[in-house]
Design a protein around this motif. Sequence first.
Motif, PDB file in Angstrom:
ATOM      1  N   VAL A 158      30.598  91.684  53.858  1.00 23.78           N
ATOM      2  CA  VAL A 158      31.007  93.075  53.617  1.00 23.78           C
ATOM      3  C   VAL A 158      30.441  93.558  52.278  1.00 23.78           C
ATOM      4  CG1 VAL A 158      33.215  92.689  52.395  1.00 23.78           C
ATOM      5  CG2 VAL A 158      32.971  94.677  53.888  1.00 23.78           C
ATOM      6  N   LEU A 159      29.974  92.608  51.465  1.00 26.25           N
ATOM      7  CA  LEU A 159      29.379  92.989  50.179  1.00 26.25           C
ATOM      8  C   LEU A 159      27.867  93.060  50.277  1.00 26.25           C
ATOM      9  CD1 LEU A 159      31.385  90.780  47.659  1.00 26.25           C
ATOM     10  CD2 LEU A 159      31.686  93.221  48.131  1.00 26.25           C
ATOM     11  N   ALA A 188      30.497  97.254  47.994  1.00 27.52           N
ATOM     12  CA  ALA A 188      31.043  96.978  49.327  1.00 27.52           C
ATOM     13  C   ALA A 188      30.536  97.983  50.344  1.00 27.52           C
ATOM     14  CB  ALA A 188      32.565  97.013  49.288  1.00 27.52           C
ATOM     15  N   ARG A 189      30.273  97.504  51.535  1.00 30.33           N
ATOM     16  CA  ARG A 189      30.084  98.386  52.694  1.00 30.33           C
ATOM     17  C   ARG A 189      31.468  98.793  53.180  1.00 30.33           C
ATOM     18  NH1 ARG A 189      24.949  95.960  54.660  1.00 30.33           N
ATOM     19  NH2 ARG A 189      24.821  93.885  53.740  1.00 30.33           N
ATOM     20  N   PRO A 191      34.511  98.289  55.479  1.00 28.46           N
ATOM     21  CA  PRO A 191      34.975  97.149  56.274  1.00 28.46           C
ATOM     22  C   PRO A 191      35.036  97.451  57.776  1.00 28.46           C
ATOM     23  CG  PRO A 191      36.796  98.129  55.041  1.00 28.46           C
ATOM     24  CD  PRO A 191      35.549  98.827  54.588  1.00 28.46           C
ATOM     25  N   LEU A 192      34.848  98.694  58.170  1.00 25.56           N
ATOM     26  CA  LEU A 192      34.845  99.057  59.591  1.00 25.56           C
ATOM     27  C   LEU A 192      33.464  98.744  60.170  1.00 25.56           C
ATOM     28  CD1 LEU A 192      36.705 102.439  59.203  1.00 25.56           C
ATOM     29  CD2 LEU A 192      37.534 100.552  60.601  1.00 25.56           C
ATOM     30  N   ARG A 193      33.436  97.797  61.125  1.00 27.84           N
ATOM     31  CA  ARG A 193      32.162  97.460  61.779  1.00 27.84           C
ATOM     32  C   ARG A 193      32.081  98.199  63.104  1.00 27.84           C
ATOM     33  NH1 ARG A 193      34.903  92.432  61.389  1.00 27.84           N
ATOM     34  NH2 ARG A 193      33.591  91.395  62.928  1.00 27.84           N
ATOM     35  N   TYR A 237      28.054  96.085  60.130  1.00 30.68           N
ATOM     36  CA  TYR A 237      28.483  96.796  58.928  1.00 30.68           C
ATOM     37  C   TYR A 237      27.492  97.939  58.682  1.00 30.68           C
ATOM     38  CZ  TYR A 237      31.347  92.726  57.648  1.00 30.68           C
ATOM     39  OH  TYR A 237      32.281  91.724  57.619  1.00 30.68           O
TER      40      TYR A 237
END
Lengths: 394, 394
Positions: free
Chosen positions: B327-328, B342-343, B345-347, B352
Amino acid sequence: MTPLHGLRIIECASFVAAPSACMTLAQLGADVIRVDPIGGAADYRRWPVAPSGTSLYWTALNRGKRSVAVNMRSDEGRELVTALVAEAGILVDNVVGRRWMSYENLSARRADLIHLHLQGHADGRPAVDYTVNAEVGVPTITGRESDAAPVNHVLPAWDLVTGMTVTTGVLAALHERTATGQGAYIEVALADVATAGVANLGWLGEARLRGAERPKHGNHVYGSFGTDFETADGERVMVVALTEHQWHALRKVTGTEDVFSALEPALNVDLNQEADRYRVRETIAAILRPWFAARPLPVVAEDLNSARVLWGRYRGMPELVDDPSPVLSTVDQPGIGEVPSARSPLRWGGEYGGTASAPGLGEHTETVLSDVLGLSTTEIARLHDAGVVASGEA
Amino acid sequence: MTPLHGLRIIECASFVAAPSACMTLAQLGADVIRVDPIGGAADYRRWPVAPSGTSLYWTALNRGKRSVAVNMRSDEGRELVTALVAEAGILVDNVVGRRWMSYENLSARRADLIHLHLQGHADGRPAVDYTVNAEVGVPTITGRESDAAPVNHVLPAWDLVTGMTVTTGVLAALHERTATGQGAYIEVALADVATAGVANLGWLGEARLRGAERPKHGNHVYGSFGTDFETADGERVMVVALTEHQWHALRKVTGTEDVFSALEPALNVDLNQEADRYRVRETIAAILRPWFAARPLPVVAEDLNSARVLWGRYRGMPELVDDPSPVLSTVDQPGIGEVPSARSPLRWGGEYGGTASAPGLGEHTETVLSDVLGLSTTEIARLHDAGVVASGEA
């Protein structure tokens, strides 16, 4: 306040994050149907509980939903849940290892399905708030400098943040579906929410630059001035001066302007800069402490309010109950009685929405099978007798 | 992963909650334009900061946005912001005392405006995370039983929860506007989010039934079994047994099955019940502690994983940076250099989304005035010369 009126959502989830998400969607007007195994999921009896054994936790997190109880180990039970998902078009789940509940299987029955799957770790490993919080480093910087061990905070903060991340994902997907007709499979992991959370505060960037951990700093606010003080009557207040305006208000009301003016050249700091306020936080606190210690809370409160100082009083939860905020209401919850119950904090046109009690487990099994799936009374009775569904706690 | 592509949002806000909300909307594809006073808002220099003075906090919370700097004390500046809001149709703000930015004024220019206004308290009194957390009682139940004073947690949890409540409100209003053509004025107060948060966990219901505060319980998980252990090599782990399955896995891997079987009749408890595990939590911890103390972390980790025990390791933030989660990512941020970022967290469909750096203050003033409002180069130059707008830090 029913912007989501007409929406129907199936929830197959337990504990805090996903249930709080779907409760929020229900508060905004959606018809949320929580589907549980017969007898309840692992969260059904969680503490705190009432003397009757009814869970204050479960009933607080599932208000305003409808409840259906299904034996999902039976083929017929799985087919019923699949049909409910296909009818509703939106599913939120946090279950592990149910292949029949995969997006692939379900979207074959409803092409534009929105399926949000909540996980512990993104690779499928389990996690809960308490393990995730340890992993992202928050307990290591919580507590006093003299605390060698990590200090867990009691609030399951990542669960609550994740819950609202789930609603955000579902509603963003809904926007896209309305525009394009396309459904979506969305995953979100509790651990990713927490990692992104600490990164978004700049804490990972800081750790990288510093190459070491930030020291613990007790009840101080990082990078500014804010800490707690005890009043003459033994109450405690949290006082914060983030802005220059707040800092000057605090100096003025406590009569410490000259002291701090003299202190600045002595310590070679500019206390109008919040970074400098943080550097000498212990000195500032020591200078301010006698003012608070000399006054009982009512005087402190009046003086701080008049001066427009930013502050809050430490309260215990029984006090919140005795002096309820308008966001709170009460509901009559079977098994508990009258219980404090929050409305949605989102006010629409100035109004809080309503409140509702939680369903009994399986309370709506029959009406949902009838209304949503169009099953006949005879068919529902057969499913009931065969142990595929249950009504009430059965 | 751009479900909100085509949406434009004006943000007039600072600190954590509203900026994190709008950053999330930007990560989901919206064009977010953050409007700041010339020179920046009160959060522009907040800690943590890089050696250059660039804020790691501000740049982490405003990634992927466009930045416009306007003198909102001038009539022309106010008119420009009003025009931007009317064009975009969605405004998120947390400002106090700007009458010209009221829903009443703005909706006169755009009838279907969605305006979300974030507050401290619902009655307009200011509040920040640290004051609100004190008021809702969390620090009073955080820490060890021997801690007489409240223990603040360092995570601004209510800010993060409120941020995602803001996105939820905006997207719910958007759903309604798409369906009916109607805009909305939505308010949400940080204090209400926190009060609803503790109520939704059942904690206020418990306080009402108990009539007193729950005692502090250190690093234990309330109502179940979970606590921290030190390993032979001085590492720490958080171990949780919420379900019966997790409890049996923990007993088995630590070789304590017979001990606990003998303990149950001796203490008159049924340790398959999580309430009983909570009641004798200190005893359970004392029985398990030697197993952890005798093994270094690599052995503990392998054994717990093989046994499918629910656990997490306490890490420091530098470790998160060195062993980054997917996520990073990193971005090259002017004033800082390469920084963990951070991206969402919702994939979406397993992926991502991307990452982006934060804008420079006022970096997009000219392009936004040109693209969104259609102003000419000459007109923009005049506004610039008159001090109504600024490009770059000015």
